[in-house]
Design a protein around this motif. Structure first.
Motif, short mmCIF file in Angstrom:
data_model
loop_
_atom_site.label_atom_id
_atom_site.label_comp_id
_atom_site.label_asym_id
_atom_site.label_seq_id
_atom_site.Cartn_x
_atom_site.Cartn_y
_atom_site.Cartn_z
N GLY A 36 -2.09 8.02 -31.18
CA GLY A 36 -3.40 8.04 -30.51
C GLY A 36 -3.30 7.63 -29.06
N ALA A 37 -2.59 6.54 -28.81
CA ALA A 37 -2.42 6.08 -27.43
C ALA A 37 -1.64 7.11 -26.60
CB ALA A 37 -1.70 4.73 -27.41
N THR A 38 -0.62 7.69 -27.19
CA THR A 38 0.17 8.70 -26.49
C THR A 38 -0.72 9.89 -26.13
OG1 THR A 38 2.17 8.03 -27.66
CG2 THR A 38 2.19 10.21 -26.64
N ALA A 39 -1.51 10.35 -27.08
CA ALA A 39 -2.39 11.50 -26.83
C ALA A 39 -3.40 11.18 -25.73
CB ALA A 39 -3.11 11.90 -28.11
N ARG A 40 -3.95 9.98 -25.74
CA ARG A 40 -4.91 9.59 -24.68
C ARG A 40 -4.24 9.60 -23.31
NH1 ARG A 40 -6.52 6.34 -28.73
NH2 ARG A 40 -5.35 4.53 -28.06
N ILE A 41 -3.06 9.02 -23.23
CA ILE A 41 -2.34 8.97 -21.95
C ILE A 41 -2.02 10.38 -21.45
CG2 ILE A 41 -0.12 8.33 -20.90
CD1 ILE A 41 -0.25 5.79 -22.72
N LEU A 42 -1.72 11.27 -22.37
CA LEU A 42 -1.36 12.64 -22.00
C LEU A 42 -2.57 13.55 -21.80
CD1 LEU A 42 1.71 13.15 -24.36
CD2 LEU A 42 1.72 12.58 -21.93
N GLY A 43 -3.77 12.98 -21.89
CA GLY A 43 -4.97 13.76 -21.64
C GLY A 43 -5.39 14.66 -22.78
N LEU A 44 -5.03 14.28 -24.00
CA LEU A 44 -5.31 15.12 -25.15
C LEU A 44 -6.47 14.62 -26.00
CD1 LEU A 44 -1.63 15.88 -26.19
CD2 LEU A 44 -3.16 17.25 -24.76
N GLY A 45 -7.33 13.83 -25.41
CA GLY A 45 -8.53 13.37 -26.12
C GLY A 45 -8.53 11.88 -26.33
N ARG A 46 -9.73 11.33 -26.40
CA ARG A 46 -9.89 9.88 -26.55
C ARG A 46 -10.35 9.47 -27.94
NH1 ARG A 46 -8.95 7.38 -22.19
NH2 ARG A 46 -9.20 8.26 -20.14
N ASP A 47 -11.06 10.34 -28.63
CA ASP A 47 -11.58 9.99 -29.94
C ASP A 47 -10.49 10.05 -31.01
OD1 ASP A 47 -14.11 9.77 -28.79
OD2 ASP A 47 -14.52 11.90 -29.11
N ALA A 48 -10.71 9.32 -32.10
CA ALA A 48 -9.77 9.37 -33.22
C ALA A 48 -9.73 10.79 -33.77
CB ALA A 48 -10.19 8.39 -34.30
N ASP A 49 -8.54 11.27 -34.02
CA ASP A 49 -8.37 12.64 -34.51
C ASP A 49 -7.09 12.68 -35.34
OD1 ASP A 49 -7.78 15.34 -34.90
OD2 ASP A 49 -8.55 15.92 -32.94
N ALA A 50 -7.24 12.70 -36.66
CA ALA A 50 -6.08 12.66 -37.56
C ALA A 50 -5.18 13.87 -37.36
CB ALA A 50 -6.55 12.57 -39.01
N GLY A 51 -5.76 15.03 -37.12
CA GLY A 51 -4.96 16.24 -36.91
C GLY A 51 -4.14 16.15 -35.64
N ARG A 52 -4.77 15.66 -34.57
CA ARG A 52 -4.03 15.49 -33.30
C ARG A 52 -2.91 14.47 -33.47
NH1 ARG A 52 -7.10 12.06 -29.57
NH2 ARG A 52 -6.13 10.58 -30.96
N ASP A 53 -3.19 13.39 -34.20
CA ASP A 53 -2.16 12.38 -34.42
C ASP A 53 -0.99 12.94 -35.24
OD1 ASP A 53 -3.74 10.67 -32.98
OD2 ASP A 53 -4.31 9.41 -34.69
N LEU A 54 -1.29 13.78 -36.22
CA LEU A 54 -0.23 14.43 -36.99
C LEU A 54 0.60 15.33 -36.08
CD1 LEU A 54 1.26 15.32 -39.54
CD2 LEU A 54 -0.56 17.00 -39.90
N ALA A 55 -0.06 16.15 -35.27
CA ALA A 55 0.66 17.05 -34.36
C ALA A 55 1.50 16.24 -33.37
CB ALA A 55 -0.32 17.96 -33.62
N THR A 56 0.97 15.11 -32.91
CA THR A 56 1.72 14.26 -31.98
C THR A 56 2.96 13.70 -32.66
OG1 THR A 56 -0.30 13.68 -30.80
CG2 THR A 56 1.57 12.21 -30.50
N ARG A 57 2.83 13.29 -33.91
CA ARG A 57 4.00 12.78 -34.64
C ARG A 57 5.03 13.89 -34.91
NH1 ARG A 57 0.40 8.68 -37.55
NH2 ARG A 57 1.16 6.73 -36.67
#
Length: 137
Positions: A36-57
């Motif tokens: 989540g923190a990585t996605a926020r820093i990279l400009g990929l959204g601020r809200d919790a998003d399980a799908g985005r977190d899975l893709a990030t992992r």
């Protein structure tokens, strides 16, 4: 017989590739542990998003594998890992450019797409220099 300048340039390419591989591992571990923190820093959204977190992992796992594969290999195996990295980085650059064409306002911010593509193209260039060096000796 290679002159000193050619040897120094070859050593620089090898050093850059080792740094790139270490950076992949560091980024991968960070993204895996804190998606989540990585996605926020990279400009990929601020809200919790399980799908985005899975893709990030998933991205993180790939970066760890590419980095460790390169660092732990030697000779022809290392050359193969360098080629794989070039392919992945070139596709990442293309993905970053394509991310600007989102549906209904879902495009990645321009600054994020530009940053992603710049980093990916830089990594592609370093990897391509390594591949050329490996092929030409």
């Amino acid at each position: 017989m290679a002159d000193v300048t050619e040897v120094q340039q070859a050593d620089r390419v090898d050093t850059l590739m080792v740094h790139l591989a270490r950076g992949r591992v560091a980024l991968g571990v960070t993204a895996f542990l804190a998606p989540g923190a990585t996605a926020r820093i990279l400009g990929l959204g601020r809200d919790a998003d399980a799908g985005r977190d899975l893709a990030t992992r998933l991205f993180a796992s790939r970066e760890i594998a590419l980095g460790l594969g390169y660092l732990l290999s030697k000779g022809r195996s290392r050359a193969a890992w360098a080629r794989l990295g070039v392919a992945v980085d070139a596709l990442d650059a293309l993905a970053a450019v394509k991310s600007r064409r989102g549906r209904r306002g879902s495009a990645v911010p321009l600054w994020a797409a530009a940053a992603f593509s710049t980093v990916a193209l830089g990594a592609t260039g370093i990897g391509a220099a390594k591949v050329v060096k490996d092929l030409t000796g």
